[in-house]
Scaffold this motif. Structure first.
Motif, PDB file in Angstrom:
ATOM      1  N   CYS A  51      23.514  -0.635  59.905  1.00 31.52           N
ATOM      2  CA  CYS A  51      23.249  -1.845  59.114  1.00 31.52           C
ATOM      3  C   CYS A  51      23.384  -3.086  59.986  1.00 31.52           C
ATOM      4  CB  CYS A  51      24.254  -1.975  57.977  1.00 31.52           C
ATOM      5  SG  CYS A  51      24.400  -0.552  56.930  1.00 31.52           S
TER       6      CYS A  51
ATOM      7  N   SER B 269      32.977  -1.733  49.105  1.00 32.30           N
ATOM      8  CA  SER B 269      31.742  -2.468  48.840  1.00 32.30           C
ATOM      9  C   SER B 269      30.563  -1.509  48.729  1.00 32.30           C
ATOM     10  CB  SER B 269      31.503  -3.490  49.952  1.00 32.30           C
ATOM     11  OG  SER B 269      30.294  -4.165  49.747  1.00 32.30           O
ATOM     12  N   LEU B 270      30.529  -0.528  49.614  1.00 31.68           N
ATOM     13  CA  LEU B 270      29.465   0.476  49.581  1.00 31.68           C
ATOM     14  C   LEU B 270      29.476   1.231  48.259  1.00 31.68           C
ATOM     15  CD1 LEU B 270      27.227   2.039  51.126  1.00 31.68           C
ATOM     16  CD2 LEU B 270      29.033   3.522  51.992  1.00 31.68           C
TER      17      LEU B 270
ATOM     18  N   HIS C 261      19.242  -8.269  57.996  1.00 32.86           N
ATOM     19  CA  HIS C 261      19.791  -7.312  57.029  1.00 32.86           C
ATOM     20  C   HIS C 261      19.156  -5.923  57.129  1.00 32.86           C
ATOM     21  CE1 HIS C 261      16.342  -9.185  54.807  1.00 32.86           C
ATOM     22  NE2 HIS C 261      16.064  -7.907  54.653  1.00 32.86           N
TER      23      HIS C 261
ATOM     24  N   SER D 220      30.613   0.177  45.333  1.00 34.81           N
ATOM     25  CA  SER D 220      30.163  -0.666  44.221  1.00 34.81           C
ATOM     26  C   SER D 220      28.659  -0.905  44.290  1.00 34.81           C
ATOM     27  CB  SER D 220      30.930  -1.986  44.193  1.00 34.81           C
ATOM     28  OG  SER D 220      30.587  -2.795  45.285  1.00 34.81           O
ATOM     29  N   LYS D 221      28.131  -1.092  45.498  1.00 36.62           N
ATOM     30  CA  LYS D 221      26.684  -1.300  45.639  1.00 36.62           C
ATOM     31  C   LYS D 221      25.913  -0.023  45.314  1.00 36.62           C
ATOM     32  CE  LYS D 221      27.031  -5.549  46.938  1.00 36.62           C
ATOM     33  NZ  LYS D 221      26.775  -6.616  46.003  1.00 36.62           N
ATOM     34  N   ALA D 222      26.489   1.122  45.654  1.00 36.21           N
ATOM     35  CA  ALA D 222      25.826   2.386  45.334  1.00 36.21           C
ATOM     36  C   ALA D 222      25.686   2.541  43.822  1.00 36.21           C
ATOM     37  CB  ALA D 222      26.602   3.560  45.925  1.00 36.21           C
TER      38      ALA D 222
ATOM     39  N   LEU E 136      25.469   0.098  41.696  1.00 36.59           N
ATOM     40  CA  LEU E 136      24.457  -0.867  41.281  1.00 36.59           C
ATOM     41  C   LEU E 136      23.048  -0.344  41.564  1.00 36.59           C
ATOM     42  CD1 LEU E 136      23.722  -3.699  40.234  1.00 36.59           C
ATOM     43  CD2 LEU E 136      23.967  -4.522  42.587  1.00 36.59           C
ATOM     44  N   VAL E 137      22.859   0.212  42.758  1.00 35.16           N
ATOM     45  CA  VAL E 137      21.540   0.751  43.120  1.00 35.16           C
ATOM     46  C   VAL E 137      21.167   1.905  42.200  1.00 35.16           C
ATOM     47  CG1 VAL E 137      20.267   2.011  44.909  1.00 35.16           C
ATOM     48  CG2 VAL E 137      21.599  -0.015  45.515  1.00 35.16           C
TER      49      VAL E 137
END
Length: 200
Positions: A152, A170-171, A82, A173-175, A177-178
């Motif tokens: 990645c 996805s990027l 990862h 949504s993860k951004a 979250l981060v």
């Protein structure tokens, strides 16, 4: 962190405390000569940020030549399942902005040098014949003539535009979250929305 593993600044400055709201306490950052650090390290890292420009605004060849000891060692220092590398790149195209109607870019076109650096990192860190090994993309910030390369590992490589759309979503949504978890004092979303470009 210093090369010996001690905190360079035992206490953050008041400005850093206000701007970053304690983020620095949750991250271990090593500020070092990139080549020396990677060649001497035996650790495996989840994420590596590289800001390799010297005072003359030149990205040293030793940090991006495909067969360089640095790129080969970088591949060994990055987590195989990862690991992610983020590389700061300056635009290497001539943009004329001193005109009455300067062009407005949502992304920066990649000149020859930036394109070579992107492909060197992608080829060195991802196995070319393995579609599940990962992918690379850039995100542009045109107003500072800057592009970030992200490589990645551990993800399926998108094969078409719809698959890249899924990566982009996805990027995003993860951004979010981060940003929430780290309590970022500013949002990166605007840059991702406007400047996301796959590296083929």
């Amino acid at each position: 962190m210093t090369p010996s593993g001690k905190r360079a600044c035992p206490k953050p400055s008041p400005i850093d405390e206000v701007l970053w709201k304690g983020t620095h306490e949750r991250l271990l950052l090593f500020n070092s000569d990139a080549e020396k650090f990677i060649l001497e390290s035996t650790n495996v890292y989840d994420i590596i940020f590289i800001d390799a420009y010297d005072g003359e605004d030149i990205f040293p060849h030793k940090l991006w030549e495909p067969c360089s000891p640095f790129l080969q060692a970088l591949g060994n220092r990055l987590h195989p399942g990862h690991g992610t590398v983020v590389v700061n790149l300056h635009a290497d195209v001539d943009l004329v902005v001193d005109t009455p109607n300067p062009p407005i870019f949502s992304f920066l076109p990649m000149g020859k040098h930036v394109s070579q650096v992107c492909h060197a990192y992608k080829d060195a860190l991802l196995e070319p014949d393995c579609s599940s090994n990962g992918f690379a993309y850039t995100v542009s910030v045109p107003w500072v003539c800057n592009t970030s390369l992200v490589v990645c590992r551990g993800f399926d490589r998108p094969e078409d535009s719809s698959a890249w759309s899924m990566v982009f979503n996805s990027l995003m949504s993860k951004a979010l979250l981060v940003e929430k978890l780290v309590d970022m004092p500013f949002s990166c979303m605007q840059y991702i929305k406007r400047g996301f470009t796959p590296v083929d």
